[in-house]
Design a protein around this motif. Structure first.
Motif, PDB file in Angstrom:
ATOM      1  N   GLU A 120      33.948  46.123  48.856  1.00  0.00           N
ATOM      2  CA  GLU A 120      35.024  45.960  47.883  1.00  0.00           C
ATOM      3  C   GLU A 120      35.077  44.532  47.334  1.00  0.00           C
ATOM      4  N   GLU A 121      34.852  43.544  48.205  1.00  0.00           N
ATOM      5  CA  GLU A 121      34.907  42.150  47.776  1.00  0.00           C
ATOM      6  C   GLU A 121      33.813  41.838  46.753  1.00  0.00           C
ATOM      7  N   LYS A 123      32.382  43.984  44.745  1.00  0.00           N
ATOM      8  CA  LYS A 123      32.721  44.684  43.505  1.00  0.00           C
ATOM      9  C   LYS A 123      33.726  43.875  42.691  1.00  0.00           C
ATOM     10  N   THR A 124      34.730  43.329  43.359  1.00  0.00           N
ATOM     11  CA  THR A 124      35.736  42.513  42.684  1.00  0.00           C
ATOM     12  C   THR A 124      35.116  41.243  42.100  1.00  0.00           C
ATOM     13  N   THR A 125      34.186  40.638  42.834  1.00  0.00           N
ATOM     14  CA  THR A 125      33.509  39.435  42.357  1.00  0.00           C
ATOM     15  C   THR A 125      32.735  39.717  41.074  1.00  0.00           C
ATOM     16  N   LEU A 127      33.318  42.125  38.931  1.00  0.00           N
ATOM     17  CA  LEU A 127      34.268  42.398  37.857  1.00  0.00           C
ATOM     18  C   LEU A 127      34.773  41.095  37.233  1.00  0.00           C
ATOM     19  N   LYS A 128      34.973  40.071  38.057  1.00  0.00           N
ATOM     20  CA  LYS A 128      35.383  38.761  37.537  1.00  0.00           C
ATOM     21  C   LYS A 128      34.310  38.186  36.613  1.00  0.00           C
ATOM     22  N   THR A 145      40.987  46.409  36.600  1.00  0.00           N
ATOM     23  CA  THR A 145      39.820  46.944  37.311  1.00  0.00           C
ATOM     24  C   THR A 145      38.616  47.162  36.405  1.00  0.00           C
ATOM     25  N   SER A 160      35.605  49.812  37.724  1.00  0.00           N
ATOM     26  CA  SER A 160      35.534  50.394  39.058  1.00  0.00           C
ATOM     27  C   SER A 160      35.820  51.887  38.956  1.00  0.00           C
ATOM     28  N   ASP A 163      38.774  53.358  41.080  1.00  0.00           N
ATOM     29  CA  ASP A 163      40.087  52.972  40.560  1.00  0.00           C
ATOM     30  C   ASP A 163      40.429  53.753  39.299  1.00  0.00           C
ATOM     31  N   ASN A 189      32.667  51.765  45.927  1.00  0.00           N
ATOM     32  CA  ASN A 189      32.127  50.447  45.579  1.00  0.00           C
ATOM     33  C   ASN A 189      31.231  50.500  44.341  1.00  0.00           C
TER      34      ASN A 189
END
Length: 369
Positions: A120-121, A123-125, A127-128, A145, A160, A163, A189
């Motif tokens: 998850e981390e 994936k978030t990185t 997206l940023k 998201t 995502s 989401d 993910n």
């Protein structure tokens, strides 16, 4: 694996309006020009008929085939989709001569690919990073998201997937299928990269080759995705800040490198208003062009990731993981065999030394009689 979601296409057909009304088609009046058309939803297929003689279809290929658009459909099997649609069309119009779906003119198609983050981390990185990326000739909108960048000809959606399913479940529960819920754990993910190619783009670039048979192929969809990836500089990987600075120092002279490094630090760490105030748009475009010519992505990874994603690699990680797992199993089997053979050799030698007349020694030395 490259796949495709939504497709829209049309053909010419002579269908009586009374026949449509008698078979449950609903009338639609366009408020802009008061034009009249008729539509009918048949499962996951949406049909429209215009009195000018145009029969149009729009549907999600993956939802039509699997019941969810979160799965990937192998476009090498596109003939199966064409046959299934032809069967539905024949059921709706049993006594009307309508061309095969493969010859219909495509006016919209959404090729997509799934990128798999390790957690998850990560994936978030990523997206940023997508939210910082510039998309030439597209207006970008950032969401919690994901992002959408679009113009009148095409749109790019990166988000995502899990989401997106959760959002539909909360806001439009009827839009969620049992298959969507079943697959949620498999896409938790996943970053979906979807390129929505519309009528204007297809008409301009593929004037004489817009049939369903031409565009609903793995090669066509893969080429379209590679083109947008190259245009947005995503064919160059996201690097860490230190890696990006070192790369610029190695590629450019001292003065130019210093200016570029100052720019990319601001580009990644400052808000857009600050960047626009400090750097004229012409200067920004110039710096981004210079970096692009050296295949340098100006966006850097803000956090450590387990694995860097290559956005030009469309292979499925499950297949790669399976090959690696099989390789490990083969090595393990080889090691176990060697160990057992060594143990057997030691065991036979110890028995032979004691007595060759015992039944057990005879059985081992004679291979079982």
């Amino acid at each position: 694996m490259v796949s495709a979601d939504t497709i829209r296409a049309y053909t010419y057909a002579n269908i009586r309006i009374n026949y449509l009304i008698q078979n449950g088609w609903r009338k639609w009046i366009n408020k802009k020009d008061n034009s009249v058309s008729y539509f009918k939803k048949d499962g996951h297929l949406l049909f429209w008929y215009f009195p000018t003689g145009i029969l149009l279809i729009k549907f999600s290929i993956t939802k039509f085939f699997y019941g969810t658009n979160a799965k990937l459909f192998d476009l090498n099997n596109a003939n199966l989709i064409i046959k299934l649609v032809n069967r539905r069309v024949k059921t709706l119009f049993p006594n009307i001569d309508i061309d095969s779906f493969q010859n219909w003119i495509c006016t919209e198609i959404h090729p997509f690919v799934h990128y798999y983050a390790d957690n998850e981390e990560d994936k978030t990185t990523y997206l940023k990073c997508f939210k910082k990326t510039r998309y030439p000739r597209l207006k970008r909108h950032n969401y919690l998201t994901g992002i959408q960048a679009r113009n009148g000809s095409y749109a790019l959606n990166i988000y995502s997937k899990v989401d997106e399913i959760k959002s539909r479940a909360s806001n439009r529960s009827l839009a969620i299928s049992d298959e969507d819920f079943t697959i949620m754990n498999n896409v938790k993910n996943v970053l979906r990269f979807e390129y929505q190619i519309k009528k204007t783009y297809l008409r301009y670039h593929f004037k004489h080759s817009r049939t369903v048979r031409s565009v609903l192929t793995r090669q066509f969809c893969e080429n379209m995705l590679l083109s947008i990836i190259k245009n947005t500089n995503l064919n160059s990987p996201f690097l860490y800040k230190a890696e990006l600075i070192d790369r610029i120092k190695n590629e450019f002279g001292k003065i130019k490198a210093r200016n570029l490094i100052e720019f990319i630090i601001d580009f990644n760490e400052k808000p857009k208003d600050f960047i626009d105030e400090k750097y004229p748009q012409k200067t920004q475009n110039n710096y981004l062009r210079i970096l692009g010519e050296k295949n340098i992505n100006p966006v850097c990874l803000p956090n450590k990731v387990s694995r860097k994603i290559d956005f030009t690699d469309f292979s499925e990680p499950d297949k790669l993981d399976f090959k690696f797992l099989l390789f490990k199993i083969l090595i393990l089997i080889t090691l176990v065999k060697e160990y057992l053979n060594q143990q057997r050799s030691n065991y036979i030698k110890s028995i032979t030394a004691s007595s060759v007349f015992t039944p057990q020694a005879f059985f081992l030395e004679d291979g079982g009689g």
